[in-house]
Design an enzyme around this catalytic site. Structure first.
Site, mmCIF file in Angstrom:
data_model
loop_
_atom_site.group_PDB
_atom_site.id
_atom_site.type_symbol
_atom_site.label_atom_id
_atom_site.label_comp_id
_atom_site.label_asym_id
_atom_site.label_seq_id
_atom_site.Cartn_x
_atom_site.Cartn_y
_atom_site.Cartn_z
ATOM 1 N N GLN A 1 59.874 -19.563 -74.521
ATOM 2 C CA GLN A 1 59.869 -19.496 -75.986
ATOM 3 C C GLN A 1 58.914 -18.420 -76.516
ATOM 4 O O GLN A 1 58.335 -18.561 -77.587
ATOM 5 C CB GLN A 1 59.510 -20.869 -76.562
ATOM 6 C CG GLN A 1 60.665 -21.855 -76.499
ATOM 7 C CD GLN A 1 61.830 -21.455 -77.412
ATOM 8 O OE1 GLN A 1 61.644 -20.807 -78.436
ATOM 9 N NE2 GLN A 1 63.042 -21.840 -77.036
ATOM 10 N N SER A 2 58.777 -17.338 -75.776
ATOM 11 C CA SER A 2 57.845 -16.278 -76.188
ATOM 12 C C SER A 2 58.232 -15.639 -77.532
ATOM 13 O O SER A 2 59.376 -15.213 -77.720
ATOM 14 C CB SER A 2 57.819 -15.198 -75.110
ATOM 15 O OG SER A 2 57.176 -14.041 -75.595
ATOM 16 N N ASN A 3 57.266 -15.551 -78.416
ATOM 17 C CA ASN A 3 57.483 -14.854 -79.688
ATOM 18 C C ASN A 3 57.429 -13.341 -79.504
ATOM 19 O O ASN A 3 58.158 -12.593 -80.143
ATOM 20 C CB ASN A 3 56.416 -15.277 -80.702
ATOM 21 C CG ASN A 3 56.504 -16.751 -81.020
ATOM 22 O OD1 ASN A 3 57.497 -17.218 -81.545
ATOM 23 N ND2 ASN A 3 55.462 -17.510 -80.675
#
Ligand SMILES: Cc1ncc(COP(=O)(O)O)c(C=O)c1O
Length: 304
Positions: A47-49
């Protein structure tokens, strides 16, 4: 207590410098060396921004985007695996390679780069979190904007608090605040490491960033301060404090934090305020670093 809001442009623009060359190619610059890259490779947790932001700018610049997602949390929740930032990565047209937790992500990016080169492409690797001296320039700019806006309203900032993970945010802030001789102390609330490990990581990158800016040796080790008390069971794993902070900001301010970074950062700040760390007359700025797209990956956490 007065609440002051700053809208900082530097944080919404990824630090990607580009110009159109005579040949109509994008001359893509990341770091000191410009390269005629046609493909960007980067990596992060599922879920890396940072990865999602990179995918977005690649679509704008018509660059191929290869992203490597490490399944760091072990969550098998379909929302975690496919919603939130992952949904957006796909929407931006990035090519996703999912790898197990513990994979050597730098080596995996090199392998992807070698494969692309073999097929005639010209890849450029951006490190995880964009946490290199160039990536940290985004938060050098942010520090300068913050100091400028505070000066414009004659507002004294006594403390700056933010979440800290791959270190680029805190390192850039430290270098920018030092460069402007602001004297504002920064506290990083850790999202994955303990205090000592995080401070070491931030210090190393802040020193390199300061050198890159032409102010070598200006970062004092004692100015690098992190707090590792709010990580909870681990990176990306929920804590009661995070859930409380996300709900509180949503209900009281209409502001969306994120479950992995700003939620834990704010949980730390709330707890430290409750414990009396700050005086009533002190002005504390909490730097909201974004990431609310990640909320959709944690639907069950907030609807249970
Ligand atoms: C929303 C958000 N806030 C804070 C951070 C932490 O910043 P850094 O990794 O530069 O320490 C990140 C990292 O990706 C993030 O996505």
């Amino acid at each position: 207590m007065a609440v002051h809001s700053f809208l900082l442009n530097a944080m919404t623009v990824p630090v990607l410098l580009q110009e159109e060359t005579k040949h109509g190619n994008w001359n893509f610059c990341w770091g000191r060396h410009c390269k005629n890259a046609d493909t960007i490779i980067t990596q992060g947790a599922t879920q890396s921004n940072h990865v999602r932001q990179t995918a977005a700018i690649c679509s704008k610049l018509d660059l191929r985007c290869e992203i490597l997602l490490e399944h760091r949390t072990g969550s098998e929740d379909p929302d975690y695996l496919e919603n939130g930032n992952v949904l957006l990565d796909r929407l931006f047209g990035a090519n996703i390679l999912s790898v197990p937790a513990g994979t050597d992500m730098d080596a995996a990016m090199e392998e992807t780069a070698a494969e692309i080169r073999k097929n005639g492409g010209n890849p450029y690797i951006i490190p995880g979190g964009g946490s290199s001296p160039t990536g940290a320039l985004g938060y050098v700019n942010c520090a300068m904007e913050l100091v400028g806006q505070a000066n414009d309203r004659s507002l004294r900032i006594d403390h700056l608090v933010t979440a800290t993970g791959s270190a680029g945010t805190q390192a850039g802030l430290l270098a920018g605040l030092e460069g402007t001789r602001s004297g504002i102390p920064v506290l990083g609330i850790c999202v994955n490491a303990d205090k000592e490990t995080q401070e070491g990581k931030v210090f190393a990158l802040a020193e390199k960033t300061a050198e890159f800016l032409g102010i070598p040796g200006s970062i004092k080790r004692e100015s690098v301060v992190a707090n590792g008390d709010y990580v909870g069971p681990g990176y990306g794993l929920s804590t009661d404090g995070m859930i409380e902070a996300v709900q509180l900001l949503a209900r009281e301010e209409g502001i969306l934090l994120d479950p992995v970074y700003s939620g834990k950062g704010m949980a730390g700040l709330i707890d430290l305020v409750r414990k009396g760390k700050y005086r009533k007359d002190e002005n504390i700025v909490f730097l909201h670093t974004g990431g609310s797209a990640g909320l959709f990956a944690y639907r069950k956490t907030f609807t249970a």
